[in-house]
Design an enzyme around this catalytic site. Structure first.
Site, PDB file in Angstrom:
ATOM      1  N   LYS A  54       0.852  -1.199   0.000  1.00  0.00           N
ATOM      2  CA  LYS A  54       0.000   0.000   0.000  1.00  0.00           C
ATOM      3  C   LYS A  54       0.881   1.239   0.000  1.00  0.00           C
ATOM      4  O   LYS A  54       0.639   2.188  -0.752  1.00  0.00           O
ATOM      5  CB  LYS A  54      -0.912   0.011   1.234  1.00  0.00           C
ATOM      6  CG  LYS A  54      -2.025  -1.016   1.177  1.00  0.00           C
ATOM      7  CD  LYS A  54      -2.778  -1.095   2.507  1.00  0.00           C
ATOM      8  CE  LYS A  54      -3.719  -2.294   2.532  1.00  0.00           C
ATOM      9  NZ  LYS A  54      -4.303  -2.545   3.851  1.00  0.00           N
ATOM     10  N   GLN A  98      -3.851  -1.376  10.133  1.00  0.00           N
ATOM     11  CA  GLN A  98      -3.846  -2.695   9.506  1.00  0.00           C
ATOM     12  C   GLN A  98      -4.380  -3.760  10.470  1.00  0.00           C
ATOM     13  O   GLN A  98      -3.943  -3.841  11.618  1.00  0.00           O
ATOM     14  CB  GLN A  98      -2.412  -3.045   9.059  1.00  0.00           C
ATOM     15  CG  GLN A  98      -2.288  -4.357   8.308  1.00  0.00           C
ATOM     16  CD  GLN A  98      -3.014  -4.388   6.965  1.00  0.00           C
ATOM     17  OE1 GLN A  98      -3.008  -3.395   6.228  1.00  0.00           O
ATOM     18  NE2 GLN A  98      -3.656  -5.493   6.640  1.00  0.00           N
ATOM     19  N   ASP A 121     -10.401   3.435   5.036  1.00  0.00           N
ATOM     20  CA  ASP A 121     -10.698   2.002   4.925  1.00  0.00           C
ATOM     21  C   ASP A 121     -12.209   1.750   4.997  1.00  0.00           C
ATOM     22  O   ASP A 121     -12.666   0.644   4.722  1.00  0.00           O
ATOM     23  CB  ASP A 121     -10.025   1.231   6.079  1.00  0.00           C
ATOM     24  CG  ASP A 121      -8.818   0.414   5.616  1.00  0.00           C
ATOM     25  OD1 ASP A 121      -8.715   0.165   4.399  1.00  0.00           O
ATOM     26  OD2 ASP A 121      -8.006   0.028   6.463  1.00  0.00           O
TER      27      ASP A 121
END
Ligand code: NAD
Length: 294
Positions: A54, A98, A121
């Protein structure tokens, strides 16, 4: 049947080029670069790879930002304090934490601490609630990437029977929701299957679209799929392969070689949903930046 690949790699590359051009224009006009911060707690190898990918993609399109690598021993309190600091930092547009987090940290508590304006997200309860209501918000990157892919290939999903395999909060559940919403892609009749579903193949055999997000290598076999179905394979599973230098290879949740000849469209693994997930995260970060800039 002659099948077509839903080429996430090529589609994502095109969309990345668009983002890069927009960022270049912003910088040319004297603007600051959009910035994404990723927090990684602990040493999970898969998470390290995902975050590194990412970060690399973000740098490639000209975003600023960085990865905060925190030790496994970080407490929930410490992590939420860092999240709050980033929330208050006006030069950071997007923040992702994450998953999975170490067992002593409650992921929902951390996600809820992220400012909804920076929730690129799309996991915050506010984002999830708005998505459910069909309101404008950040969509979770993987389902968003799949919707974009279906749109790019101009697949008319209206009225299709869609079976989503998996009910996780980050893939299966939002996917089922988005495909059932009004509009194209969408307007599907959706069935969500999971680990307690009885006679799962009964549902998949009726499906015009199957989205497989279970995390079980080659779970979907040819006899579970009807002729002409559209297959979206979300799974990323590492299986042993002694012929490779690394000793492993990545496979999806679908037995590609057996299933592809029955399909009209299918995503490969790798090169399907994975790149679309990352580009969606970047689209969300640019959106967060622009919302602030306006
Ligand atoms: P998860 O483990 O949170 O959820 C798996 C789901 O599968 C569960 O809801 C469970 O009920 C269901 N399931 C498990 N066994 C089943 C069975 N035998 N029959 C029916 N349903 C069953 O996983 P997740 O986070 O949703 O991820 C799923 C897969 O997608 C994993 O392989 C993951 O690595 C991959 N993934 C890929 C991307 C990408 O960008 N391509 C993004 C996220 C996740």
């Amino acid at each position: 049947m002659e099948y077509r690949l839903l080429d996430g790699k090529a589609t994502a590359a095109r969309l990345r080029a668009e983002i890069a051009a927009e960022v270049e224009q912003i910088v040319k006009n004297g603007g600051r670069r959009p910035a994404l911060t990723a927090i990684l707690v602990g040493n999970d190898p898969a998470s390290q790879t995902y975050v590194a990918n990412k970060d690399k993609s973000c740098k490639e399109v000209g975003f600023a930002g960085d990865v905060l690598r925190l030790p496994e021993t970080t407490t929930q309190e410490e992590l939420i304090k860092i999240v709050n600091d980033i929330n208050a930092n006006s030069s950071i547009d997007g923040l992702i934490v994450q998953l999975p987090l170490p067992k002593h940290i409650n992921p929902q508590a951390v996600i809820a601490a992220i400012s909804p304006d920076k929730d690129v997200d799309g996991f915050h309860p506010q984002s999830a609630g708005k998505m459910m209501l069909g309101e404008e918000t950040f969509l979770p990157a993987t389902p968003m990437g799949i919707m974009t892919l279906l749109k790019e290939y101009k697949i008319n999903t209206a009225g299709m029977n869609c079976v989503v395999l998996g009910r996780s909060n980050i893939v299966g559940r939002p996917m089922a929701n988005l495909l059932s919403q009004k509009g194209i892609p969408g307007d599907c009749t959706v069935t969500m299957c999971h680990s307690r579903t009885k006679d799962l193949a009964k549902y998949t055999r009726e499906a015009d679209i199957i989205v497989a997000a279970l995390g079980i290598p080659n779970f979907v076999s040819a006899d579970m799929v009807k002729e002409g179905a559209i297959i979206v394979d979300v799974g990323i599973n590492s299986v042993e392969d002694k012929s490779r230098k690394s000793g492993y290879r990545l496979v999806g949740d679908v037995d590609f070689d057996a299933v592809a000849p029955k399909c009209s469209y299918i995503t490969p693994v790798p090169g399907g949903v994975g790149p679309m997930t990352i580009v969606s995260l970047m689209q969300n970060t640019l959106k967060a930046y622009k919302a602030k800039a306006l």
